[in-house]
Design a protein around this motif. Sequence first.
Motif, PDB file in Angstrom:
ATOM      1  N   SER A  24       0.828  -1.211   0.000  1.00 28.33           N
ATOM      2  CA  SER A  24       0.000   0.000   0.000  1.00 28.33           C
ATOM      3  C   SER A  24       0.859   1.257   0.000  1.00 28.33           C
ATOM      4  O   SER A  24       0.517   2.252  -0.641  1.00 28.33           O
ATOM      5  N   TYR A  25       2.003   1.248   0.710  1.00 28.53           N
ATOM      6  CA  TYR A  25       2.895   2.410   0.712  1.00 28.53           C
ATOM      7  C   TYR A  25       3.521   2.614  -0.660  1.00 28.53           C
ATOM      8  O   TYR A  25       3.577   3.727  -1.171  1.00 28.53           O
ATOM      9  N   ILE A  26       3.962   1.525  -1.268  1.00 25.11           N
ATOM     10  CA  ILE A  26       4.614   1.619  -2.574  1.00 25.11           C
ATOM     11  C   ILE A  26       3.652   2.170  -3.622  1.00 25.11           C
ATOM     12  O   ILE A  26       3.992   3.073  -4.379  1.00 25.11           O
ATOM     13  N   THR A  27       2.427   1.671  -3.654  1.00 23.60           N
ATOM     14  CA  THR A  27       1.465   2.159  -4.650  1.00 23.60           C
ATOM     15  C   THR A  27       0.999   3.572  -4.345  1.00 23.60           C
ATOM     16  O   THR A  27       0.703   4.330  -5.259  1.00 23.60           O
ATOM     17  N   SER A  28       0.951   3.945  -3.072  1.00 26.12           N
ATOM     18  CA  SER A  28       0.489   5.301  -2.732  1.00 26.12           C
ATOM     19  C   SER A  28       1.484   6.367  -3.196  1.00 26.12           C
ATOM     20  O   SER A  28       1.102   7.517  -3.396  1.00 26.12           O
ATOM     21  N   ARG A  29       2.735   6.022  -3.385  1.00 26.83           N
ATOM     22  CA  ARG A  29       3.743   6.985  -3.838  1.00 26.83           C
ATOM     23  C   ARG A  29       3.446   7.497  -5.243  1.00 26.83           C
ATOM     24  O   ARG A  29       3.858   8.590  -5.601  1.00 26.83           O
ATOM     25  N   PHE A  30       2.717   6.724  -6.051  1.00 22.34           N
ATOM     26  CA  PHE A  30       2.475   7.096  -7.438  1.00 22.34           C
ATOM     27  C   PHE A  30       1.184   7.886  -7.627  1.00 22.34           C
ATOM     28  O   PHE A  30       0.857   8.267  -8.733  1.00 22.34           O
ATOM     29  N   HIS A  31       0.440   8.163  -6.535  1.00 20.99           N
ATOM     30  CA  HIS A  31      -0.755   8.996  -6.621  1.00 20.99           C
ATOM     31  C   HIS A  31      -0.334  10.461  -6.728  1.00 20.99           C
ATOM     32  O   HIS A  31       0.751  10.848  -6.313  1.00 20.99           O
ATOM     33  N   GLY A  32      -1.197  11.279  -7.284  1.00 19.49           N
ATOM     34  CA  GLY A  32      -0.921  12.713  -7.367  1.00 19.49           C
ATOM     35  C   GLY A  32       0.200  13.008  -8.337  1.00 19.49           C
ATOM     36  O   GLY A  32       0.182  12.569  -9.485  1.00 19.49           O
ATOM     37  N   ASP A  33       1.214  13.729  -7.857  1.00 23.19           N
ATOM     38  CA  ASP A  33       2.337  14.128  -8.706  1.00 23.19           C
ATOM     39  C   ASP A  33       3.270  12.961  -8.998  1.00 23.19           C
ATOM     40  O   ASP A  33       4.049  13.006  -9.937  1.00 23.19           O
ATOM     41  N   GLY A  34       3.236  11.916  -8.189  1.00 27.20           N
ATOM     42  CA  GLY A  34       4.046  10.730  -8.444  1.00 27.20           C
ATOM     43  C   GLY A  34       5.440  10.810  -7.853  1.00 27.20           C
ATOM     44  O   GLY A  34       5.711  11.596  -6.954  1.00 27.20           O
ATOM     45  N   VAL A  35       6.335  10.015  -8.393  1.00 24.12           N
ATOM     46  CA  VAL A  35       7.719   9.932  -7.937  1.00 24.12           C
ATOM     47  C   VAL A  35       8.596  10.650  -8.948  1.00 24.12           C
ATOM     48  O   VAL A  35       8.429  10.482 -10.153  1.00 24.12           O
ATOM     49  N   ARG A  36       9.532  11.465  -8.446  1.00 24.70           N
ATOM     50  CA  ARG A  36      10.433  12.214  -9.333  1.00 24.70           C
ATOM     51  C   ARG A  36      11.842  11.638  -9.279  1.00 24.70           C
ATOM     52  O   ARG A  36      12.328  11.280  -8.216  1.00 24.70           O
ATOM     53  N   TYR A  37      12.460  11.560 -10.447  1.00 25.78           N
ATOM     54  CA  TYR A  37      13.851  11.127 -10.551  1.00 25.78           C
ATOM     55  C   TYR A  37      14.615  12.166 -11.358  1.00 25.78           C
ATOM     56  O   TYR A  37      14.129  12.636 -12.386  1.00 25.78           O
ATOM     57  N   LYS A  38      15.811  12.520 -10.901  1.00 27.62           N
ATOM     58  CA  LYS A  38      16.670  13.408 -11.680  1.00 27.62           C
ATOM     59  C   LYS A  38      17.352  12.575 -12.751  1.00 27.62           C
ATOM     60  O   LYS A  38      17.754  11.441 -12.513  1.00 27.62           O
ATOM     61  N   ALA A  39      17.470  13.154 -13.956  1.00 28.10           N
ATOM     62  CA  ALA A  39      18.090  12.425 -15.062  1.00 28.10           C
ATOM     63  C   ALA A  39      18.721  13.415 -16.023  1.00 28.10           C
ATOM     64  O   ALA A  39      18.539  14.635 -15.895  1.00 28.10           O
ATOM     65  N   LYS A  40      19.467  12.898 -16.971  1.00 29.40           N
ATOM     66  CA  LYS A  40      20.015  13.696 -18.062  1.00 29.40           C
ATOM     67  C   LYS A  40      19.477  13.115 -19.358  1.00 29.40           C
ATOM     68  O   LYS A  40      19.563  11.918 -19.589  1.00 29.40           O
ATOM     69  N   LEU A  41      18.937  13.974 -20.185  1.00 28.32           N
ATOM     70  CA  LEU A  41      18.290  13.558 -21.421  1.00 28.32           C
ATOM     71  C   LEU A  41      19.310  13.569 -22.553  1.00 28.32           C
ATOM     72  O   LEU A  41      19.921  14.601 -22.834  1.00 28.32           O
ATOM     73  N   ILE A  42      19.501  12.411 -23.205  1.00 33.42           N
ATOM     74  CA  ILE A  42      20.422  12.368 -24.347  1.00 33.42           C
ATOM     75  C   ILE A  42      19.681  12.599 -25.650  1.00 33.42           C
ATOM     76  O   ILE A  42      20.298  12.850 -26.672  1.00 33.42           O
ATOM     77  N   ARG A  79      19.427  18.505 -18.317  1.00 31.56           N
ATOM     78  CA  ARG A  79      19.006  17.968 -17.025  1.00 31.56           C
ATOM     79  C   ARG A  79      17.484  18.020 -16.955  1.00 31.56           C
ATOM     80  O   ARG A  79      16.883  19.062 -17.190  1.00 31.56           O
ATOM     81  N   VAL A  80      16.887  16.875 -16.626  1.00 30.64           N
ATOM     82  CA  VAL A  80      15.437  16.779 -16.596  1.00 30.64           C
ATOM     83  C   VAL A  80      14.984  16.045 -15.330  1.00 30.64           C
ATOM     84  O   VAL A  80      15.781  15.427 -14.639  1.00 30.64           O
ATOM     85  N   LEU A  81      13.695  16.166 -15.064  1.00 32.32           N
ATOM     86  CA  LEU A  81      13.044  15.381 -14.022  1.00 32.32           C
ATOM     87  C   LEU A  81      12.121  14.399 -14.719  1.00 32.32           C
ATOM     88  O   LEU A  81      11.340  14.788 -15.581  1.00 32.32           O
ATOM     89  N   LYS A  90       6.206  11.714 -17.321  1.00 37.33           N
ATOM     90  CA  LYS A  90       6.331  13.093 -17.759  1.00 37.33           C
ATOM     91  C   LYS A  90       7.799  13.490 -17.665  1.00 37.33           C
ATOM     92  O   LYS A  90       8.450  13.227 -16.655  1.00 37.33           O
ATOM     93  N   ILE A  91       8.331  14.104 -18.717  1.00 37.65           N
ATOM     94  CA  ILE A  91       9.702  14.593 -18.724  1.00 37.65           C
ATOM     95  C   ILE A  91       9.635  16.110 -18.639  1.00 37.65           C
ATOM     96  O   ILE A  91       9.032  16.763 -19.494  1.00 37.65           O
ATOM     97  N   VAL A  92      10.256  16.677 -17.590  1.00 37.09           N
ATOM     98  CA  VAL A  92      10.192  18.110 -17.327  1.00 37.09           C
ATOM     99  C   VAL A  92      11.612  18.662 -17.257  1.00 37.09           C
ATOM    100  O   VAL A  92      12.481  18.079 -16.611  1.00 37.09           O
TER     101      VAL A  92
END
Length: 112
Positions: A24-42, A79-81, A90-92
Amino acid sequence: MRRSGPAVRDLETSAASAKSNSPSYITSRFHGDGVRYKAKLIGMDTVPDVQGEKMCYESMMKLKGLEEAARKQGKHKQRVLLKISYGGLKIVDEKTGVSLSFLCPHCAILKL
């Protein structure tokens, strides 16, 4: 008296991590805005089909080649999220906050 040795601390730590790893905790993280990861877009590439290891490999090699050429010109990766939620991926842009693309789980990629 309560013993505060390593065995007691390990039990407390494992109980806390079990709570944070519950389904339940793991699935609740993806509600709303979700989980963000920092990345670099090639780069981004349109592909004719959504399946196939060979097609994915060819697209990655193409993007890596473009990225290497850009690096020789002194350009840096963007640099993207990467936001993952129930609504999709979503890539921001990290600096400007502009949404670069959105992938809905039930539809195709939409350029924003």
